[in-house]
Scaffold this motif. Structure first.
Motif, short mmCIF file in Angstrom:
data_model
loop_
_atom_site.label_atom_id
_atom_site.label_comp_id
_atom_site.label_asym_id
_atom_site.label_seq_id
_atom_site.Cartn_x
_atom_site.Cartn_y
_atom_site.Cartn_z
N ARG A 230 0.82 -1.21 0.00
CA ARG A 230 0.00 0.00 0.00
C ARG A 230 0.86 1.27 0.00
N ILE A 231 1.91 1.27 0.79
CA ILE A 231 2.79 2.45 0.86
C ILE A 231 3.50 2.67 -0.48
N ASN A 232 3.91 1.60 -1.14
CA ASN A 232 4.57 1.73 -2.44
C ASN A 232 3.63 2.38 -3.46
N HIS A 233 2.38 1.96 -3.46
CA HIS A 233 1.40 2.57 -4.36
C HIS A 233 1.11 4.01 -3.95
N ALA A 234 1.08 4.26 -2.64
CA ALA A 234 0.82 5.62 -2.15
C ALA A 234 1.90 6.59 -2.62
N LYS A 235 3.14 6.16 -2.66
CA LYS A 235 4.23 7.02 -3.11
C LYS A 235 4.02 7.44 -4.56
N THR A 236 3.55 6.50 -5.37
CA THR A 236 3.28 6.82 -6.77
C THR A 236 2.14 7.83 -6.88
N LEU A 237 1.08 7.61 -6.14
CA LEU A 237 -0.08 8.50 -6.18
C LEU A 237 0.28 9.90 -5.68
N VAL A 254 -7.34 3.00 7.04
CA VAL A 254 -8.53 3.29 7.81
C VAL A 254 -8.88 4.77 7.74
N ASP A 255 -7.86 5.63 7.87
CA ASP A 255 -8.06 7.07 7.78
C ASP A 255 -6.71 7.72 7.47
N GLN A 256 -6.73 9.03 7.32
CA GLN A 256 -5.50 9.75 6.96
C GLN A 256 -4.45 9.66 8.06
N SER A 257 -4.90 9.67 9.31
CA SER A 257 -3.96 9.59 10.44
C SER A 257 -3.22 8.26 10.42
N HIS A 258 -3.95 7.18 10.19
CA HIS A 258 -3.34 5.85 10.14
C HIS A 258 -2.37 5.76 8.96
N PHE A 259 -2.78 6.31 7.82
CA PHE A 259 -1.92 6.33 6.64
C PHE A 259 -0.63 7.09 6.91
N THR A 260 -0.74 8.27 7.51
CA THR A 260 0.43 9.10 7.80
C THR A 260 1.39 8.38 8.74
N HIS A 261 0.82 7.73 9.76
CA HIS A 261 1.66 7.00 10.72
C HIS A 261 2.45 5.89 10.03
N GLN A 262 1.77 5.09 9.21
CA GLN A 262 2.44 3.98 8.53
C GLN A 262 3.44 4.48 7.49
N PHE A 263 3.09 5.56 6.79
CA PHE A 263 3.98 6.12 5.78
C PHE A 263 5.28 6.62 6.42
N LYS A 264 5.13 7.35 7.51
CA LYS A 264 6.31 7.88 8.19
C LYS A 264 7.16 6.76 8.77
N VAL A 267 8.79 5.16 5.42
CA VAL A 267 9.52 6.03 4.50
C VAL A 267 10.40 7.04 5.24
N GLN A 268 10.16 7.21 6.55
CA GLN A 268 10.93 8.12 7.39
C GLN A 268 10.64 9.59 7.09
N THR A 269 9.49 9.87 6.51
CA THR A 269 9.03 11.23 6.32
C THR A 269 7.52 11.19 6.17
N THR A 270 6.86 12.33 6.30
CA THR A 270 5.40 12.36 6.18
C THR A 270 4.99 12.38 4.70
N PRO A 271 3.75 12.02 4.39
CA PRO A 271 3.28 12.09 3.00
C PRO A 271 3.42 13.49 2.41
N GLY A 272 3.09 14.53 3.19
CA GLY A 272 3.20 15.90 2.70
C GLY A 272 4.63 16.28 2.38
N GLN A 273 5.56 15.92 3.25
CA GLN A 273 6.97 16.23 3.02
C GLN A 273 7.52 15.44 1.83
N TYR A 274 7.06 14.21 1.71
CA TYR A 274 7.51 13.37 0.59
C TYR A 274 7.12 13.99 -0.74
N ARG A 275 5.88 14.47 -0.85
CA ARG A 275 5.42 15.05 -2.10
C ARG A 275 6.18 16.33 -2.43
#
Length: 287
Positions: A230-237, A254-264, A267-275
Motif C-alpha cells: 500500500r505504501i509503495n502505491h501511495a508514493k506513486t499517487l 482506515v483514515d488519513q492519520s493511520h496512513f500518515t503513521h504507517q507512511f512515516k 519512508v521516514q518522512t510524512t506524505p506531505g513532506q515526501y510530495r
C-alpha cells in the motif's frame, strides 16, 4: 453503548460473532458481583486494578495485568480486594465455544473437545499485550487483515500454551506457489479490505498455516506485506499530485492519520513532506 457516563463507562461492540467490552468502573466500595455464567468463553484483562474471582469452588487472586479465563457455562463472581479509590479498567472478550473449537482444529488438527484452561488466571505480559492489541484493533482502527491476524495469533498463543488439549502443529513447509498467488492478489487488490480467510482460500491453505508459512517464506507477516504494498502505491499517487486524504482512501488505510503513521514509519518522512521533496527534486533535475 454507554452506561452511566458520569460514573461507570461500559461499551460493547462486535467483531463477527465475538463480543468485546470496555469497562471503566468509578471509585466505590468493594462488593461481590452477582453470581452469573456465560454460554461463551470469557476472557478479561485487568489493566489497573487487582481483584478476586470465585470460580469452580475456589477463590482466585487476580493481579493487575493478568488475563482471566472462565469456561462456558461455569458460575462465577468477582470483587475488588478493597474499596476502590481510583477508576478500574478492564477489557473483556466473549468467544463462542464453536469458534474456539474451530480454531483448535485449524491450528493443530485437534478440535474434538472444547479446550479447557486448567489455570484460570494467566500472568503473561506478552499474552496480555496480544490481547490488548486485538481488542483495540477490533474497534476499527486497523485493516481487516490486521484484525484477523491479531485474533488468530491470540487464539494460537492461548491454545498452544494454556489449554489441556494435545496440539500437534503442522510444520511450515515451502508452499511457494500458494504464497505467490497471495502476494499477487495483495499487489492487485491493495486498496481492498481483504480478510485472512479470503487469502487462505486463494492459497488453498488454512488461515493459521498460511500465516506461518508466509512469514517463513517472505520474511514478514501478511499484514506487514500488505502495508508495504500500500505504501509503495501511495508514493506513486502522491508523486502524481493526488491529495493525501484521497491517497489514504485509495490505498485502503482506515483514515488519513493511520496512513500518515504507517507512511512515516516506513519512508521516514510524512506524505506531505515526501510530495514536496519529490517536486523539489524534480525541479532541481530540470534546472
Amino acid at each position: 453503548m454507554t452506561s452511566n457516563p458520569a460514573q461507570h463507562i461500559i461499551k460493547g461492540w462486535l467483531f463477527e460473532d465475538i463480543l468485546l467490552e470496555f469497562y471503566r468502573y468509578a471509585p466505590c466500595p468493594a462488593e461481590w458481583l452477582p453470581e452469573h455464567c456465560h454460554d461463551e468463553y470469557q476472557f478479561c484483562l485487568s489493566l489497573d486494578c487487582p481483584g478476586e474471582y470465585y470460580y469452580r469452588g475456589t477463590h482466585y487472586w487476580v493481579p493487575t495485568g493478568s488475563l482471566s479465563v472462565i469456561y462456558p457455562g461455569e458460575m462465577h463472581t468477582g470483587r475488588d480486594i478493597e474499596d476502590r479509590q481510583t477508576p478500574a479498567t478492564f477489557r473483556m472478550l466473549y468467544i463462542n465455544p464453536d469458534t474456539v473449537r474451530a480454531a483448535a482444529l485449524e491450528i493443530a488438527g485437534n478440535g474434538t473437545n472444547l479446550p479447557f484452561f486448567s489455570d484460570p488466571i494467566i500472568l503473561n505480559a506478552d499474552l496480555a499485550q496480544h490481547f490488548l492489541d486485538f481488542h483495540k484493533a477490533s474497534q476499527g482502527v486497523a485493516s481487516r487483515l490486521e484484525q484477523d491476524s491479531l485474533l488468530l495469533a491470540l487464539l494460537a498463543q492461548l491454545l498452544i500454551n494454556h489449554t489441556d488439549i494435545s496440539l500437534k502443529q503442522r510444520l511450515a513447509g515451502r508452499e511457494r506457489q500458494a504464497i505467490r498467488r497471495v502476494r499477487e492478489y495483495l499487489q492487485e487488490h491493495y486498496g481492498e479490505d481483504v480478510t485472512l480467510n479470503h487469502l487462505a482460500q486463494i492459497a488453498g491453505l488454512s488461515s493459521y498455516y498460511l500465516s506461518r508459512v508466509f512469514k517463513a517464506e517472505v520474511g514478514i507477516s501478511l499484514k506487514q506485506y500488505q502495508t508495504q504494498v500500500r505504501i509503495n502505491h501511495a508514493k506513486t499517487l502522491l508523486s502524481q499530485g493526488i491529495a493525501i486524504q484521497q491517497v489514504a482512501i485509495d490505498t485502503g488505510f482506515v483514515d488519513q492519520s493511520h496512513f500518515t503513521h504507517q507512511f512515516k514509519r516506513l519512508v521516514q518522512t510524512t506524505p506531505g513532506q515526501y510530495r514536496l521533496q519529490d517536486r523539489k527534486n524534480l525541479q532541481d533535475n530540470l534546472d
